[in-house]
Design a protein around this motif. Structure first.
Motif, PDB file in Angstrom:
ATOM      1  N   ALA A  52     -33.661  61.750 -17.741  1.00 40.76           N
ATOM      2  CA  ALA A  52     -33.373  60.427 -18.291  1.00 40.76           C
ATOM      3  C   ALA A  52     -33.096  59.399 -17.194  1.00 40.76           C
ATOM      4  O   ALA A  52     -33.412  58.212 -17.331  1.00 40.76           O
ATOM      5  N   TYR A  53     -32.543  59.870 -16.090  1.00 40.92           N
ATOM      6  CA  TYR A  53     -32.178  58.987 -14.972  1.00 40.92           C
ATOM      7  C   TYR A  53     -33.391  58.304 -14.339  1.00 40.92           C
ATOM      8  O   TYR A  53     -33.237  57.331 -13.608  1.00 40.92           O
ATOM      9  N   SER A  54     -34.584  58.774 -14.639  1.00 39.06           N
ATOM     10  CA  SER A  54     -35.781  58.102 -14.112  1.00 39.06           C
ATOM     11  C   SER A  54     -35.926  56.693 -14.681  1.00 39.06           C
ATOM     12  O   SER A  54     -36.682  55.880 -14.139  1.00 39.06           O
ATOM     13  N   TRP A  55     -35.193  56.396 -15.761  1.00 36.50           N
ATOM     14  CA  TRP A  55     -35.233  55.060 -16.366  1.00 36.50           C
ATOM     15  C   TRP A  55     -34.062  54.189 -15.910  1.00 36.50           C
ATOM     16  O   TRP A  55     -33.771  53.169 -16.531  1.00 36.50           O
ATOM     17  N   ARG A  56     -33.376  54.574 -14.831  1.00 32.78           N
ATOM     18  CA  ARG A  56     -32.161  53.864 -14.413  1.00 32.78           C
ATOM     19  C   ARG A  56     -32.399  52.383 -14.145  1.00 32.78           C
ATOM     20  O   ARG A  56     -31.506  51.560 -14.328  1.00 32.78           O
ATOM     21  N   HIS A  57     -33.602  52.016 -13.687  1.00 29.35           N
ATOM     22  CA  HIS A  57     -33.875  50.615 -13.374  1.00 29.35           C
ATOM     23  C   HIS A  57     -34.193  49.801 -14.633  1.00 29.35           C
ATOM     24  O   HIS A  57     -34.085  48.571 -14.607  1.00 29.35           O
ATOM     25  N   GLN A  58     -34.592  50.472 -15.692  1.00 29.43           N
ATOM     26  CA  GLN A  58     -34.993  49.748 -16.909  1.00 29.43           C
ATOM     27  C   GLN A  58     -33.817  49.517 -17.857  1.00 29.43           C
ATOM     28  O   GLN A  58     -33.802  48.522 -18.588  1.00 29.43           O
ATOM     29  N   VAL A  59     -32.846  50.422 -17.855  1.00 26.17           N
ATOM     30  CA  VAL A  59     -31.771  50.336 -18.850  1.00 26.17           C
ATOM     31  C   VAL A  59     -31.032  49.000 -18.789  1.00 26.17           C
ATOM     32  O   VAL A  59     -30.925  48.303 -19.815  1.00 26.17           O
ATOM     33  N   GLU A 303     -41.441  45.036 -11.343  1.00 25.09           N
ATOM     34  CA  GLU A 303     -42.731  44.711 -11.965  1.00 25.09           C
ATOM     35  C   GLU A 303     -42.859  45.401 -13.322  1.00 25.09           C
ATOM     36  O   GLU A 303     -43.395  44.827 -14.275  1.00 25.09           O
ATOM     37  N   THR A 304     -42.369  46.647 -13.409  1.00 23.01           N
ATOM     38  CA  THR A 304     -42.400  47.357 -14.687  1.00 23.01           C
ATOM     39  C   THR A 304     -41.542  46.635 -15.716  1.00 23.01           C
ATOM     40  O   THR A 304     -41.975  46.418 -16.860  1.00 23.01           O
ATOM     41  N   ASN A 305     -40.343  46.246 -15.317  1.00 25.26           N
ATOM     42  CA  ASN A 305     -39.459  45.532 -16.238  1.00 25.26           C
ATOM     43  C   ASN A 305     -40.082  44.229 -16.702  1.00 25.26           C
ATOM     44  O   ASN A 305     -40.032  43.883 -17.890  1.00 25.26           O
ATOM     45  N   GLN A 306     -40.684  43.496 -15.765  1.00 25.34           N
ATOM     46  CA  GLN A 306     -41.309  42.220 -16.132  1.00 25.34           C
ATOM     47  C   GLN A 306     -42.441  42.428 -17.126  1.00 25.34           C
ATOM     48  O   GLN A 306     -42.577  41.687 -18.103  1.00 25.34           O
TER      49      GLN A 306
END
Length: 315
Positions: A52-59, A303-306
């Motif tokens: 789950a921590y692979s999504w740390r930048h998106q949360v 860039e993913t978040n954007q």
């Protein structure tokens, strides 16, 4: 684990504390944030061998944008249940876990985001439970067309018995032991960026000298993954591969079209290649490509978040 932040402080980027939830006959370790945004659920589904921590930048970005963010360690990972039966990891059970999460939180449907194997699960969930998915965002792995032959059988014919998907199926326990015995080296060699194009060979990476490319994450971040897999082992995650042909049979007779609005994010240098026929099966798809390899949301977090937030705003 170290997956929790309580034990070693390794959780960074505002990553939430976990809770253990009982759903669909198993327990899932779930990291949840943005409860104050109740009513706007988005579920983030990791791949292999991830966490789950692979999504740390998106949360934090999704919480700030007004979403209730739900990030499970899926069965076989972290402190979630690891059933012994291989068939417990088929698409019916994996998608059933996600339906169970929605039921737990009282949601009729949600936006689902998947990377790598998580994308496969989200595609399958959307086919098997279309009323529970309102939008799809998948990274790396495009929709997998269900052809005339089961997937592993086809891979064995085309790519040979040493291809790791086939190896995982035909030599049960062998890869598991190699990866379990070399957890730190394997993950350190695997999680790299700017890697020259080459077919993925995870079993070789477990015993290789330092791999090409550059480290994807800091030692502190990598420690979260290493500690989690040292505790859980790799068999649960590898068992997902061991159900591919079972999944092929399970999806027979299901409407193969993804009708929901969909965002597909590719990495230009990912060994997983784009699908030329994506729009045939996912007619309401928008495609974005980023200049990166396989670990898209960790290599290009901003860039993913954007891309995700722009697309969600347009829906």
């Amino acid at each position: 684990m170290t997956g929790s932040g309580r034990h070693d402080g390794a959780m960074t980027n505002e990553f939430p504390e976990p809770e253990i939830l009982s759903v669909n006959g198993v327990e899932l370790e779930v990291f949840e944030a943005g409860q104050h945004n109740a009513g706007r659920p988005i579920v983030l589904c990791h791949g292999w061998p991830e966490h789950a921590y692979s999504w740390r930048h998106q949360v934090p970005a999704l919480v700030a944008a007004g979403y209730h963010v739900i990030v499970p360690n899926q069965r076989g990972y972290g402190r979630s249940s690891r059933p012994a039966d291989v068939t417990a990891y088929d698409i019916g059970n994996l998608s059933g876990d996600l339906v169970g999460l929605l039921d737990h939180y009282g949601y009729s449907d949600a936006t689902f985001v998947g990377h790598d194997w998580g994308a496969f699960v989200v595609w399958g969930l959307t086919l098997l439970h279309p009323d529970r998915v309102n939008r799809v965002i998948n990274l790396s792995l495009p929709y997998q067309e269900r052809g005339e032959k089961p997937w592993i059988e086809l891979m064995e014919e085309v790519l040979g018995g040493d291809f790791y998907f086939v190896h995982f199926n035909r030599q049960p326990g062998v890869a598991d032991a190699v990866l379990d015995g070399n957890t730190s080296r394997f993950l350190r060699n695997l999680y790299r960026r700017n890697v020259p194009p080459a077919p993925p060979e995870p079993i070789s990476l477990a015993t290789a000298e330092p791999a090409p490319g550059e480290p994807l994450m800091s030692d502190e971040e990598l420690a979260v993954f290493i500690a989690a897999f040292e505790e859980s082992g790799f068999t649960g995650g590898i068992n997902w591969y061991r159900n591919l042909d079972r999944n092929w049979h399970r999806l027979a007779g299901v409407d193969p079209i993804i009708h929901q609005p969909t965002l597909m994010i590719y990495g230009d240098r990912d060994a997983v290649r784009p699908s030329e026929r994506l729009a045939d099966f996912v007619p309401n798809v928008e495609v974005v490509s980023l200049d990166c390899g396989h670990w898209i949301q960790q290599e290009k977090p901003e860039e993913t978040n954007q891309a995700i937030l722009k697309w969600l705003d347009q829906q």
